[in-house]
Design a protein around this motif. Structure first.
Motif, PDB file in Angstrom:
ATOM      1  N   LEU A 365       0.860  -1.183   0.000  1.00  0.00           N
ATOM      2  CA  LEU A 365       0.000   0.000   0.000  1.00  0.00           C
ATOM      3  C   LEU A 365       0.898   1.234   0.000  1.00  0.00           C
ATOM      4  O   LEU A 365       1.695   1.439   0.928  1.00  0.00           O
ATOM      5  CB  LEU A 365      -0.930   0.023   1.210  1.00  0.00           C
ATOM      6  CG  LEU A 365      -1.811   1.274   1.376  1.00  0.00           C
ATOM      7  CD1 LEU A 365      -2.686   1.495   0.152  1.00  0.00           C
ATOM      8  CD2 LEU A 365      -2.677   1.169   2.631  1.00  0.00           C
ATOM      9  N   ILE A 366       0.776   2.017  -1.054  1.00  0.00           N
ATOM     10  CA  ILE A 366       1.568   3.232  -1.248  1.00  0.00           C
ATOM     11  C   ILE A 366       0.602   4.378  -1.523  1.00  0.00           C
ATOM     12  O   ILE A 366      -0.306   4.241  -2.338  1.00  0.00           O
ATOM     13  CB  ILE A 366       2.532   3.103  -2.452  1.00  0.00           C
ATOM     14  CG1 ILE A 366       3.341   1.800  -2.400  1.00  0.00           C
ATOM     15  CG2 ILE A 366       3.424   4.335  -2.554  1.00  0.00           C
ATOM     16  CD1 ILE A 366       4.323   1.715  -1.284  1.00  0.00           C
ATOM     17  N   TRP A 367       0.816   5.506  -0.852  1.00  0.00           N
ATOM     18  CA  TRP A 367       0.010   6.701  -1.107  1.00  0.00           C
ATOM     19  C   TRP A 367       0.949   7.864  -1.380  1.00  0.00           C
ATOM     20  O   TRP A 367       1.652   8.310  -0.478  1.00  0.00           O
ATOM     21  CB  TRP A 367      -0.892   6.997   0.083  1.00  0.00           C
ATOM     22  CG  TRP A 367      -1.656   8.298   0.014  1.00  0.00           C
ATOM     23  CD1 TRP A 367      -1.920   9.064  -1.076  1.00  0.00           C
ATOM     24  CD2 TRP A 367      -2.267   8.966   1.133  1.00  0.00           C
ATOM     25  NE1 TRP A 367      -2.654  10.167  -0.730  1.00  0.00           N
ATOM     26  CE2 TRP A 367      -2.884  10.139   0.619  1.00  0.00           C
ATOM     27  CE3 TRP A 367      -2.355   8.685   2.496  1.00  0.00           C
ATOM     28  CZ2 TRP A 367      -3.572  11.030   1.445  1.00  0.00           C
ATOM     29  CZ3 TRP A 367      -3.041   9.567   3.313  1.00  0.00           C
ATOM     30  CH2 TRP A 367      -3.642  10.726   2.785  1.00  0.00           C
ATOM     31  N   ARG A 368       0.980   8.296  -2.652  1.00  0.00           N
ATOM     32  CA  ARG A 368       1.750   9.485  -2.971  1.00  0.00           C
ATOM     33  C   ARG A 368       0.784  10.663  -3.066  1.00  0.00           C
ATOM     34  O   ARG A 368       0.105  10.864  -4.071  1.00  0.00           O
ATOM     35  CB  ARG A 368       2.497   9.331  -4.300  1.00  0.00           C
ATOM     36  CG  ARG A 368       3.540  10.464  -4.475  1.00  0.00           C
ATOM     37  CD  ARG A 368       3.524  11.139  -5.810  1.00  0.00           C
ATOM     38  NE  ARG A 368       2.330  11.847  -6.175  1.00  0.00           N
ATOM     39  CZ  ARG A 368       2.286  12.867  -7.031  1.00  0.00           C
ATOM     40  NH1 ARG A 368       3.415  13.311  -7.571  1.00  0.00           N
ATOM     41  NH2 ARG A 368       1.148  13.426  -7.370  1.00  0.00           N
ATOM     42  N   PRO A 369       0.689  11.465  -1.978  1.00  0.00           N
ATOM     43  CA  PRO A 369      -0.209  12.618  -2.033  1.00  0.00           C
ATOM     44  C   PRO A 369       0.269  13.627  -3.076  1.00  0.00           C
ATOM     45  O   PRO A 369       1.465  13.724  -3.368  1.00  0.00           O
ATOM     46  CB  PRO A 369      -0.104  13.210  -0.620  1.00  0.00           C
ATOM     47  CG  PRO A 369       0.467  12.116   0.237  1.00  0.00           C
ATOM     48  CD  PRO A 369       1.346  11.332  -0.676  1.00  0.00           C
TER      49      PRO A 369
END
Length: 514
Positions: A365-369
């Motif tokens: 799970l990766i979140w690049r805002p």
């Protein structure tokens, strides 16, 4: 103007297939870069380790026991709540391109709306379905009622016969393989790379994004069918990784006696599946006996799987490049994850089922805002779940999470996670198939993964699993019966039942195997 959202999912991808998560087999520079510039989650778990319940959780932000898709083959009601509907109602353009699977795939009479949408034409859905105004569907091959299937049939019928045939003439799941080792569902596929579903999903995503103006807000769910079995990537790409050079995964136990001793220490359905006497998930071929799996077959499966992961990474890179060229990438939040994992040789097993260990439960799970959000890169070690995605999408869009959502917006750091009480994550399993029923509930908290079993075909309700993931990261030593850990075990079981929602209503009917 709010931030735009590119939500990327794969199907059945392990945590350790990414370089940023310590993977060394597949090259994944695009997703690794997202991790370096964003928030990487060390302990993201699904609320179910099979497709339909997990995907329904991502859409609704609810546990399977709440949205009602308690196993594959139970359709999510069309009227079920949807985060896409929430975003669409506040002005977001919305699209789902690739694998949906909120309703059963095996649907020869087209009873389900999701499967009837592509009939007669490969043209995309132009209407509103679960809040998506644009939808183009795909699965793992050229058959079935999907836009990708229609597109191949209309434009490239010559390649259709090259894909693996998952079902045989009696609608049983095939176990045959025609690779070098005879590994189940490994297949030589002559399809050109540019016609394979991975590139098709990226192409169709780029096409839709190019119809939008930079002043429009949008939510695009780009859903790749791979690296889910069958392992039949374009044969032209298989040479990227020589399976003979692939090291055996840490979870594979080479000694047969040691492997079987470890399985015997787990609840009895583990060894029964290994011996070929119990099947509890339709996608695991009933004619295949896991005890026959060889080390070389594990190597070949892992090599093919890694090739599929590389193709996905490259396809994501093309979509990101198109957003950069449009000049809107700095306003886009990119979230990457999968619906569940794959055993991929762990414990001498393949595929998935009621086996709540890291191969199936620990997810990438990766979140690049968007840079405009001002969120600093970090790694979150606290546990989170896929039911936290829907509230996160709402937060990005500047909308309050809905009352029916049971998760909460993802934390941006461990400090944030602690302050907002991200202390545990829960996973459910229910299955009733082939006369076998299995019911599990699992909690991951602190350094423990604890699973309690309810009465079923193979269990009387007294069995369970307890693993110390710090001292025993491969989960070889079941501590459920350890008298020194009774208070820890019982406390974790109590937390499971205190934390899960209770839904005494009538269970939804199973309508297809998958």
């Amino acid at each position: 103007m709010a931030r735009k959202i590119l939500f990327i999912t794969t199907d059945q991808q392990r945590y350790d297939t990414l370089g940023c998560n310590g993977g060394t087999l597949a090259s994944t520079p695009v997703v690794d870069q997202l991790a370096r510039t964003g928030v990487r989650f060390e302990r993201a778990h699904p609320q179910s380790v099979v497709c339909m319940p997990s995907r329904s959780t991502m859409l609704t932000g609810q546990y399977p026991s709440t949205h009602g898709v308690w196993m594959n083959g139970v359709p999510l009601p069309v009227a079920a709540p949807s985060v896409a509907s929430v975003l669409n109602q506040v002005g977001y353009r919305t699209a789902l391109i690739g694998k949906a699977h909120f309703q059963p795939f095996l649907d020869p009479f087209l009873r389900f709306e999701e499967n009837a949408m592509s009939q007669g034409s490969a043209s995309p859905l132009l209407g509103l379905y679960r809040g998506f105004e644009h939808m183009e569907s795909a699965a793992h091959g050229p058959v079935g009622p999907f836009h990708y299937s229609r597109w191949l049939l209309e434009n490239h019928p010559e390649v259709i016969g090259g894909f693996y045939s998952v079902l045989n003439s009696s609608f049983d799941v095939n176990s045959e393989g025609d690779g070098d080792t005879g590994a189940p569902q490994v297949h030589v596929n002559p399809v050109p790379k540019e016609l394979y579903h991975t590139d098709w999903v990226a192409d169709r995503t780029i096409s839709w994004l190019n119809t939008l103006g930079n002043d429009e807000d949008w939510f695009c769910w780009m859903s790749f069918p791979d690296p889910h079995h069958p392992w039949d990537p374009p044969q032209s790409e298989v040479g990227r990784i020589n399976w003979k050079d692939v090291p055996l995964p840490n979870g594979y136990i080479e000694s047969q006696s040691q492997r079987e001793a470890i399985l015997d220490d787990k609840p009895r359905h583990w060894r029964a599946w290994y011996d070929g006497t119990l099947i509890s998930n339709y996608e695991a071929p009933s004619s295949w006996v896991p005890a026959t799996l060889t080390a070389d077959q594990v190597r070949e499966v892992n090599a093919r799987n890694a090739v599929e992961c590389e193709l996905i990474d490259e396809a994501i890179g093309r979509v990101i490049t198109s957003l950069i060229e449009k000049g809107c990438y700095d306003d886009v939040d990119v979230i990457f994850t999968t619906d569940h994992g794959e055993l991929q040789g762990d414990f001498g097993l393949l595929f998935k089922g009621p086996y709540h260990v890291d191969g199936l439960m620990r997810l990438p799970l990766i979140w690049r805002p968007a840079p405009s959000a001002g969120i600093r890169p970090s790694t979150v070690t606290k546990p989170v779940g896929l039911l936290d995605l829907a509230p996160t999408f709402c937060q990005i869009a500047g909308v309050s999470p809905q009352s029916w959502m049971e998760g909460k917006a993802l934390p941006i750091s461990d400090e944030d996670a602690t302050n907002r009480d991200f202390s545990c994550v829960l996973t459910e399993w229910d299955s009733e198939l082939f006369g076998v029923n299995v019911h599990l509930r699992t909690i991951m908290a602190d350094q423990w993964v604890c699973t309690t079993y309810q009465p079923g075909t193979s269990h009387d309700g007294s069995e369970g699993e307890l693993y110390d993931i710090v001292q025993d990261p491969l989960q070889h030593h079941n501590r459920w019966g350890d008298p020194s850990l009774t208070s820890i075990r019982d406390g974790l079981v109590d937390r499971i039942w205190e934390s899960l929602p209770r839904h005494p209503g009538k269970r939804r009917i199973l309508q297809a195997p998958v």
